[in-house]
Write an enzyme that holds these catalytic residues in place. Structure first.
Site, PDB file in Angstrom:
ATOM      1  N   THR A 427       0.848  -1.201   0.000  1.00  0.00           N
ATOM      2  CA  THR A 427       0.000   0.000   0.000  1.00  0.00           C
ATOM      3  C   THR A 427       0.879   1.245   0.000  1.00  0.00           C
ATOM      4  OG1 THR A 427      -1.675  -1.174   1.248  1.00  0.00           O
ATOM      5  CG2 THR A 427      -1.892   1.182   1.250  1.00  0.00           C
ATOM      6  N   THR A 445      -4.126   1.338  -2.581  1.00  0.00           N
ATOM      7  CA  THR A 445      -3.583  -0.002  -2.344  1.00  0.00           C
ATOM      8  C   THR A 445      -4.036  -0.995  -3.400  1.00  0.00           C
ATOM      9  OG1 THR A 445      -3.453  -1.792  -0.709  1.00  0.00           O
ATOM     10  CG2 THR A 445      -5.556  -0.688  -0.895  1.00  0.00           C
ATOM     11  N   GLU A 447      -3.537  -4.148  -2.000  1.00  0.00           N
ATOM     12  CA  GLU A 447      -3.413  -5.095  -0.884  1.00  0.00           C
ATOM     13  C   GLU A 447      -1.987  -5.661  -0.784  1.00  0.00           C
ATOM     14  OE1 GLU A 447      -3.913  -6.025   2.075  1.00  0.00           O
ATOM     15  OE2 GLU A 447      -3.349  -8.109   1.933  1.00  0.00           O
ATOM     16  N   GLU A 466      -7.535  -7.619  -2.680  1.00  0.00           N
ATOM     17  CA  GLU A 466      -8.087  -6.984  -1.474  1.00  0.00           C
ATOM     18  C   GLU A 466      -9.056  -7.883  -0.714  1.00  0.00           C
ATOM     19  OE1 GLU A 466      -6.829  -3.882   0.416  1.00  0.00           O
ATOM     20  OE2 GLU A 466      -6.730  -3.685  -1.753  1.00  0.00           O
ATOM     21  N   ASP A 469      -8.634  -9.401   2.688  1.00  0.00           N
ATOM     22  CA  ASP A 469      -8.889  -8.657   3.933  1.00  0.00           C
ATOM     23  C   ASP A 469     -10.169  -9.121   4.637  1.00  0.00           C
ATOM     24  OD1 ASP A 469      -6.612  -7.154   3.929  1.00  0.00           O
ATOM     25  OD2 ASP A 469      -7.564  -5.260   3.420  1.00  0.00           O
ATOM     26  N   SER A 490     -10.989  -2.522   6.162  1.00  0.00           N
ATOM     27  CA  SER A 490      -9.640  -2.010   5.934  1.00  0.00           C
ATOM     28  C   SER A 490      -9.071  -1.471   7.232  1.00  0.00           C
ATOM     29  CB  SER A 490      -9.696  -0.888   4.900  1.00  0.00           C
ATOM     30  OG  SER A 490      -8.447  -0.235   4.809  1.00  0.00           O
ATOM     31  N   SER A 491      -7.754  -1.250   7.214  1.00  0.00           N
ATOM     32  CA  SER A 491      -7.085  -0.555   8.317  1.00  0.00           C
ATOM     33  C   SER A 491      -6.549   0.797   7.872  1.00  0.00           C
ATOM     34  CB  SER A 491      -5.915  -1.389   8.824  1.00  0.00           C
ATOM     35  OG  SER A 491      -6.380  -2.616   9.316  1.00  0.00           O
ATOM     36  N   GLY A 511       0.875  -0.471   5.485  1.00  0.00           N
ATOM     37  CA  GLY A 511       1.281  -1.444   6.485  1.00  0.00           C
ATOM     38  C   GLY A 511       0.162  -2.301   7.045  1.00  0.00           C
ATOM     39  N   GLY A 512      -0.931  -2.500   6.286  1.00  0.00           N
ATOM     40  CA  GLY A 512      -2.011  -3.347   6.783  1.00  0.00           C
ATOM     41  C   GLY A 512      -2.507  -2.832   8.119  1.00  0.00           C
TER      42      GLY A 512
END
Ligand code: GLU
Length: 618
Positions: A427, A445, A447, A466, A469, A490-491, A511-512
């Protein structure tokens, strides 16, 4: 589709500049480093720049240059953000691209308000709660990563078009042109691009279209070589001419669907590459959503973030509220507040079109006070149970049972902890401010680093993965199970801070799930620990996501490990790749009297690029 045209012609901007090598002898190196320029006004790659009239920070010099050129030619922050993102799709193609998704948090200066655009990928209509399972068990996570099945209906192109139409001043064609030029003329391969290619080489080699593009001569392009992507240049140009409809129902969409359904796997490859469920009708039905931002008050500031389906705004916001409710907010409190906020995020946050997310409760001061009561002098037992953001708060009550769901297939065995799905610095995030005071914080992103590893043949771009996720299940009650048309949680946490109604700071990171802790820690560093923004971004990081051990960079463990271990914390290093790093942030701050400080990473992921329109007051 009609666009408000910019008076100035934007053809031919920037990119010719971007491709000229910087002169060796800069005139005033110190002043130029401050403003992020090289001799003769040629931008250089520096992590901090201060000045006036607009600013940009991205992970990549070419993308920052394109965004800066748009600002210099009279474009606004949204124009520059879209053009910069499209350029990142060329130079950071493993992190961002037209077939991905993302979230934009935008301060619209004319209206004096923060808005957000949700361009998150969606599950196809054919996807159900069990689509990521086989025989009642989650499919192997690694298999899902490289598959058509994990490709979400892309949101980025629609998001670019809507962002420009509602908030920009240039057309999609104008915004894509500099990126098309970078793709056609090429960019210099750096260590990061080389390493990311190498890290993906085994799976790229199994997909014929991907190997042809990213493994020329069967190997990752060498550092220092010029990498061209003429297919992507042509795709961007045609997209500019034909508009988003070309993807969302037109022939480009048909090609995407054909690739998802029958990935071009190399004859003889043993890899299982599952086909996907996407149809052209899914593309036709895709909509970008303008959502109200999350908002919390924190130490006299208003912190705005991305609402669900991202858990970024709610989790950063809840943790900040908890910190504010405590008598002291240091690193121990940061880790504990994050632990609690992740317990709540895991239990309550999913796509609000499908689950009832108690967002008001999660972001309320009453709930934060109740959660803050659980924080003592030593680390609380693992895992923290989720709370009850139900509107009735009675101080220190301890309730709930550990929630056993989480994100991704690895969650299925979790005990209330965040699933330990590998979180790398995939991302990307960029920030832009313009001369009118508009500010964009934009996470884009595909992913995984390299998305699903599948290039659409002849088109020069990778598809996203994605949908990994989602929680794969079975996980009854998990808010993040797949469903037809649902957006995976998502984060991503693009964040804008206002003070007295005016922008003060913007920040975000890849960074997820560590995105949330990186943004939170930068805000803590800046507003609680007395650091400047460049110090706050550079400082060593730790990420506690309701796991037994806190992930941390070695420098963090070296500096704070003993003190925090004495308070019951345990640490583990970050697996990577790249090993040891958390995030790759970009940020900016308004220093007063029109001065803007743009900030990128000094060293993580090879360092980023901060630029300002002018080092001098106009
Ligand atoms: N898929 C992630 C999310 O939306 C972003 C990609 C990443 O940074 O891992 O949270």
């Amino acid at each position: 589709m009609s666009f408000r045209r910019l008076a100035l012609p934007l053809t031919g901007i920037a990119v010719s500049l971007a491709l000229v090598a910087p002169p060796a002898n800069a005139q005033d190196p110190a002043a130029e480093a401050r403003s992020g320029t090289h001799g003769h006004g040629q931008p250089a790659k520096v992590p901090v720049a201060e000045g006036y009239g607009g600013a940009v920070s991205t992970v990549d010099l070419d993308a920052s240059k394109v965004a800066l050129a748009i600002l210099k030619r009279g474009g606004n922050a949204m124009d520059a953000a879209v053009a910069g993102a499209a350029t990142l799709g060329v130079t950071e193609p493993y992190s961002a691209g037209l077939a991905g998704g993302g979230f934009i948090v935008y301060y619209d200066a004319r209206r004096g308000r923060v808005v957000t655009l949700d361009g998150r990928e969606k599950a196809p209509q054919a996807m159900t709660e069990t689509s990521l399972q086989e025989n009642g068990a989650p499919i192997p996570f690694a298999d899902a990563v490289t598959s058509g099945l994990s490709a979400g209906v892309p949101g980025s192109v629609a998001q670019w078009e809507v962002a420009l139409r509602r908030f920009g001043t240039i057309s999609l064609k104008q915004a894509l042109q500099p990126a098309a030029d970078v793709a056609a003329n090429g960019f210099t391969v750096d260590q990061t691009f080389h390493d990311q290619t190498a890290q993906n080489a085994a799976r790229f080699a199994d997909i014929t279209s991907t190997a042809a593009l990213y493994l020329p001569n069967g190997a990752p392009p060498p550092v220092g070589s010029v990498f061209r992507n003429p297919d992507l240049a042509a795709t961007y140009r045609e997209l500019g001419r034909r508009g988003a409809e070309w993807l969302y129902g037109g022939s480009l969409g048909q090609e995407v669907v054909a690739t998802v359904k029958a990935p071009p796997v190399r004859p003889g490859a043993t890899r299982v590459v599952r086909p996907g469920l996407m149809e052209v009708s899914d593309l036709r039905a895709y909509r970008v959503l303008e959502r109200p931002p999350t908002k919390i008050e924190y130490n006299g500031m208003d912190v705005y973030g991305m609402a669900p389906p991202s858990s970024g705004g709610s989790t950063v916001g809840e943790a900040l509220n908890i910190l504010e409710a405590l008598p002291k907010a240091g690193l121990h409190e940061y880790l504990e507040a994050s632990r609690l906020a992740f317990a709540d995020r895991n239990k309550f946050v999913g796509d609000p079109g499908y689950v009832d997310v108690p967002l008001k409760g999660l972001l309320s001061d009453g709930f934060a006070k109740e959660r803050a009561c659980l924080i003592g002098d030593v680390a609380m037992p693992h895992p923290a149970a989720p709370g009850s953001p139900d509107g009735s708060y009675g101080g220190c009550r301890i309730e709930g049972t550990p929630f056993t769901g989480g994100e991704g297939a690895a969650a299925q065995t979790g005990q209330g902890a965040e699933a330990e799905k590998p979180e790398g610095p995939e991302t990307t995030h960029l920030v832009v401010a313009d001369r009118w005071g508009n500010v964009a914080a934009y996470n884009i992103t595909i992913e995984s680093t390299g998305g699903n590893g599948i290039v659409v043949p002849g088109r020069g771009f990778l598809l996203n993965n994605e949908l990994t996720d989602f929680t794969f299940g079975p996980a009854p009650g998990d808010p993040n199970l797949p469903a037809p048309g649902k957006r995976p949680r998502s984060s991503m946490a693009p964040t804008i801070v206002l003070k007295h109604g005016k922008p003060l700071l913007a920040v975000g990171s890849p960074g997820g799930a560590t995105i949330i802790t990186t943004v939170l820690q930068i805000l803590l560093n800046r507003y609680e620990l007395g650091m400047t923004l460049p110090e706050a971004v550079a400082a060593p990081r730790a990420s506690q996501r309701n796991a037994a051990a806190t992930q941390a960079e070695q420098a963090f463990i070296d500096r704070y490990g003993a003190e925090l271990t004495a308070r019951g914390h345990t640490f583990t290093t970050v697996p990577g790749p790249p090993a040891g790093e958390l995030g790759a942030a970009t940020a900016l701050e308004f220093l007063g009297r029109g001065k803007i400080q743009a900030v990128a990473e000094p060293s993580r992921r090879g360092g980023g690029s901060a630029l300002v329109v002018s080092p001098d007051r106009p």
